[in-house]
Scaffold this active site. Sequence first.
Site, PDB file in Angstrom:
ATOM      1  N   ASP A 141     108.718  17.064  70.348  1.00 28.13           N
ATOM      2  CA  ASP A 141     107.540  17.537  69.613  1.00 28.13           C
ATOM      3  C   ASP A 141     106.380  17.824  70.564  1.00 28.13           C
ATOM      4  OD1 ASP A 141     109.110  17.014  67.446  1.00 28.13           O
ATOM      5  OD2 ASP A 141     107.821  15.483  66.559  1.00 28.13           O
ATOM      6  N   SER A 142     106.337  17.098  71.681  1.00 26.81           N
ATOM      7  CA  SER A 142     105.246  17.238  72.652  1.00 26.81           C
ATOM      8  C   SER A 142     105.514  18.337  73.671  1.00 26.81           C
ATOM      9  CB  SER A 142     105.086  15.912  73.403  1.00 26.81           C
ATOM     10  OG  SER A 142     106.266  15.655  74.166  1.00 26.81           O
ATOM     11  N   PHE A 143     106.563  19.120  73.485  1.00 23.78           N
ATOM     12  CA  PHE A 143     107.045  20.104  74.460  1.00 23.78           C
ATOM     13  C   PHE A 143     105.928  20.863  75.191  1.00 23.78           C
ATOM     14  CE2 PHE A 143     108.587  24.555  75.144  1.00 23.78           C
ATOM     15  CZ  PHE A 143     109.537  24.307  76.105  1.00 23.78           C
ATOM     16  N   TYR A 175     112.763   7.712  61.666  1.00 18.91           N
ATOM     17  CA  TYR A 175     111.395   8.041  62.098  1.00 18.91           C
ATOM     18  C   TYR A 175     110.456   7.959  60.901  1.00 18.91           C
ATOM     19  CZ  TYR A 175     108.004  10.869  64.857  1.00 18.91           C
ATOM     20  OH  TYR A 175     106.920  11.325  65.561  1.00 18.91           O
ATOM     21  N   ARG A 180      96.948  14.857  62.716  1.00 17.14           N
ATOM     22  CA  ARG A 180      96.271  13.569  62.876  1.00 17.14           C
ATOM     23  C   ARG A 180      94.776  13.747  63.138  1.00 17.14           C
ATOM     24  NH1 ARG A 180      98.558   9.696  67.229  1.00 17.14           N
ATOM     25  NH2 ARG A 180      98.272  11.740  68.143  1.00 17.14           N
ATOM     26  N   GLY A 221     106.275   4.410  84.983  1.00 13.32           N
ATOM     27  CA  GLY A 221     105.270   4.397  86.046  1.00 13.32           C
ATOM     28  C   GLY A 221     105.083   3.071  86.733  1.00 13.32           C
ATOM     29  N   THR A 222     105.899   2.071  86.390  1.00 18.32           N
ATOM     30  CA  THR A 222     105.666   0.731  86.936  1.00 18.32           C
ATOM     31  C   THR A 222     106.269   0.515  88.313  1.00 18.32           C
ATOM     32  OG1 THR A 222     107.655  -0.175  85.926  1.00 18.32           O
ATOM     33  CG2 THR A 222     105.637  -0.292  84.625  1.00 18.32           C
ATOM     34  N   GLY A 234     114.611  15.255  72.857  1.00 14.95           N
ATOM     35  CA  GLY A 234     114.206  16.540  72.301  1.00 14.95           C
ATOM     36  C   GLY A 234     114.845  16.756  70.939  1.00 14.95           C
ATOM     37  N   SER A 251     112.576  10.184  76.921  1.00 16.73           N
ATOM     38  CA  SER A 251     112.245  11.112  75.844  1.00 16.73           C
ATOM     39  C   SER A 251     113.500  11.673  75.173  1.00 16.73           C
ATOM     40  CB  SER A 251     111.422  12.240  76.466  1.00 16.73           C
ATOM     41  OG  SER A 251     111.319  13.362  75.641  1.00 16.73           O
TER      42      SER A 251
END
Lengths: 580, 580
Positions: free
Chosen positions: A204-206, A474, A413, A269-270, A221, A219
């Site tokens: 959704d964030s493509f 979801y 949102r 990112g850790t 898709g 992620s």
Amino acid sequence: MSYNPRHMKWWGWGDVDAGFNSEIHPGFWPYAKAQLGIEEETPLAAPVPLEAVQMPEAIANPRFLAELQSALHADQVSDSRHDRVVHAYGKGFRDLFRLRQGSAEGAPDLVVYPENENDVLVTLQAATHYDVMVIPFGGGSNISGCLERMETGRMAVSLDMRRMRRLLAVDAESFTARVEAGVFGPDLEEQLSAHGMTLGHFPDSFLHSTLGGWIATRSAGMQSDKYGKIEDMVIALRMVTPEGVLATRTVPKSSNGIDVNHLCIGSEGTLGVITEATMRVHPRPESRIVPAYLFPDFEGGLQAMRECVNRECMPSMVRLNDPDKTALSLAFKPVSSRLSQAVNRIFKGYLRAKGFDLPRACLMLTAFEGRSTDVARQLQQVSAIYRQFGGISLGSSAGKSFEATKYDFPHIRDFLLDRDVTSDVSETSTVWSNILPLYKATMGAIRAGILESGVPPWSGCHISHTYRSGASVYFTFGFMQQQGREMEQYLRVKRAAQQSFIDHGATLSHHHAVGTEHLPWLAADVSPLGVKAVAAIKHGLDPGNNMNPGRLQPSRDPFEEWSQIGSSSRLKTRAKAASS
Amino acid sequence: MSYNPRHMKWWGWGDVDAGFNSEIHPGFWPYAKAQLGIEEETPLAAPVPLEAVQMPEAIANPRFLAELQSALHADQVSDSRHDRVVHAYGKGFRDLFRLRQGSAEGAPDLVVYPENENDVLVTLQAATHYDVMVIPFGGGSNISGCLERMETGRMAVSLDMRRMRRLLAVDAESFTARVEAGVFGPDLEEQLSAHGMTLGHFPDSFLHSTLGGWIATRSAGMQSDKYGKIEDMVIALRMVTPEGVLATRTVPKSSNGIDVNHLCIGSEGTLGVITEATMRVHPRPESRIVPAYLFPDFEGGLQAMRECVNRECMPSMVRLNDPDKTALSLAFKPVSSRLSQAVNRIFKGYLRAKGFDLPRACLMLTAFEGRSTDVARQLQQVSAIYRQFGGISLGSSAGKSFEATKYDFPHIRDFLLDRDVTSDVSETSTVWSNILPLYKATMGAIRAGILESGVPPWSGCHISHTYRSGASVYFTFGFMQQQGREMEQYLRVKRAAQQSFIDHGATLSHHHAVGTEHLPWLAADVSPLGVKAVAAIKHGLDPGNNMNPGRLQPSRDPFEEWSQIGSSSRLKTRAKAASS
């Protein structure tokens, strides 16, 4: 550069000139108002201006800065107000709510834009040497709280990867592509398209997310049914860590001990910064169709999905809406002509004659893509299975309408926040035999959580991303805010949803990462020893705890910490050594 | 128990009453002799009797033993000669060669047979407390040196998992099965069969290997093209470690940070003992066919395989033999009737008329399984592609002959060792575009390595286990031994093959694990930082270095250490702490 994506608006989703247009979707707001019990509209609650955003004074580390300045160009380092605010958070509810109120306590002190792997290496080496923390930043679209600083007392750098966007190599014979990790979805697909290829990854964030972000968060898709989840597509990668560069080989599969790719995938990112990956790619599909179907009930739709798995004929995308999500989809339809309204009336009559009880009906969206002959065969096979479970074809208009707006949903949102309505999502995955029990329990938990505030609840659910053993489940929810208690309301509902997942055998998230929002449930999900194993890797590759501190390691009282995020002065002072 | 698998013969492959029968395969030995330049046969070199096998006196640890004896039944603990010898090694060349010569320096001091997870936990806790090392043991079929003790100075226990063999639960709706990890292949398939299910995992070692062993070594079965490699099948697992039990959830996919399943998969016994796993299973296929094909050359066969991947119509098994392996397969054929000999002559004439140059021809074995209609369609599609690349159908007799003997190949090595011939394998995987360069380079390296000893080389290759990006490349080699220099000969050839893999971009093994045999190439394969990351997990979960010490962690001079395995007094004294 042919493509240089702008940052999203600092206070909401998408480009500054994009948003939800209620004139195109005139049915949406009346539907929402009716569902949420909104009788009179209050004035729009606009975000504060950028100049009014409060954030801590930047922590300076002159020797670190000097080292960066000697290694990088001037335009690769920024401490501007806009840069700091836009890198303060991702796009979760808590992120947006705080920003709109004018609080950016999570802001980094500096933003760095590396242009190649060496820039990343130099930055991490300097950060390690001068005790600076580094938060890798892709598109900034994460909604689980992966991006805000969780610690103060030392300088925090947001490492924005967007300039590392090159397609480095395509091996068309082997269906692989080596790509820099900062590339955004549309840019990547455009570059692959020149070679006749696609990655097949369309979250959704493509529009606003990067390859590196997808890998670091595991992620999924929309077409994962055909192309797999991102972790299934990674063949090799390179990750720069405080201890050096980890690199794996471009081989299809191996038996070389513990799979080192999987130590980097999902690391949020850790451990370090993923700088490039070699991905499995596919020839661009010759044909694509998007038929939609209506099922008499949710159970029938679920059985049809599972039977397609059994018969090994899954569409490339399936999305089964429950009755509430179906009603929302209908309300979301673009304005229709008189003719189509008339057709709709006739169609509803037809459905009733067929025995459909309309409030229980469920919309199933699908997509098929590939070679034309394969697509035709699959369509025939799937349609026959759907008919067997009571599904009827709606043709392709609903699917086309979904295609046209599929990346727009996150704008809703912002539209609702303008109107003092909180909306958010929680999603998970579970096995087929557990989907209905989980669905019922979680819908109940979410609604009860909302009702505790005394406001009417709305929640809906869709099933997508199918696997042999199960699927993603979801949930979307929304409710009127009570002034001054917005965060408390959100926390109650979010906690109810997540706790229901864990209590009913599901996982904390199917594709939205752990971040801050799901951290309290990590130990229950992967067992305390699983958490300890992850901490051990951290200890080995990032002994100074420079990389995105506070993630993947729940504290002793994770719910207390979780509930404090967003309250002022909750930042921990630094905890230098990684726990082990 | 309905099924209680015996240990394999201590000095070779398979049950004591099984072996290679040259009367059934009369063409094999003449072919081998001609290829290897064997002119006169020496007397058979039989293994020494069990009583003559030399091994170190068992190290006693009375308090550890007392603790075990109080927790376990008497028959769960053994220090008998047979038990110690049969657990001394796997079945690699170096293992068998040493045993046949009467050396079992790798023998454990004690063998423990747990019957449930608590037995494992008790054993590991006692081992940690009393400083004992534990080597998990499944079927004992590993050929890469995963099983021998690499260290002396403290007691070593072989933890034999074969009594943990129960199918704990089947969720037919979700296609999952929860199984204890000590179950052997045939036992597992028999138990699943009662539920109409199959795991679909059939490695060459199927008769003599366990679920836990497959997972710990990242095994691949013959039909991985359809069912995936073992790591693709694991949905959840439990692993007992010195720090406690790691357990993951039965969910199809997750985004819960680093995938903890993948910290256990491929861990080769270095972190703990996998006690159970929840696996993806499939309905037993309704139909199965095994057509074989002949291609004019290796290149054509490869292109045909790759085109099937492109067209998404892979058979469930493909195995393309190069010309040498094709000749070996023909020599391996069971004795044929006069009639079939006549048919063969006619067929050879037909092939020549079709333009086949027989010494260049390549045999392709395939299998298709699933629903009858799907199998029929796939066969049609695949056959059309094969024809396009010059392949002609051989019908099903070659495939049936392969099916009948597919688990017998490892017996050949014992037959050849009896005749002073060394034979072994090295396998890898690479991308499609690199298969031919890698093939040519490695065949050259292996032959040159053999020729350095002054004996004629035999080597052959097959391609199998296809993926979108490439396939497995599997080399087999053999040569006459020179007395007293057998180990030196082996090391030279093995090193040449493995070095060629790494020099040409491939991996150290596609499905045989790292063990001792591939350890010197691990850092080149996964990068030094990859090795360090794996060491960090070890440090976190096994701080006392009790679990299978010496694996997955190359020493400073890995080639020196590697070349010493098998020479006497090479055991290291204990290195207690895991390197980090």
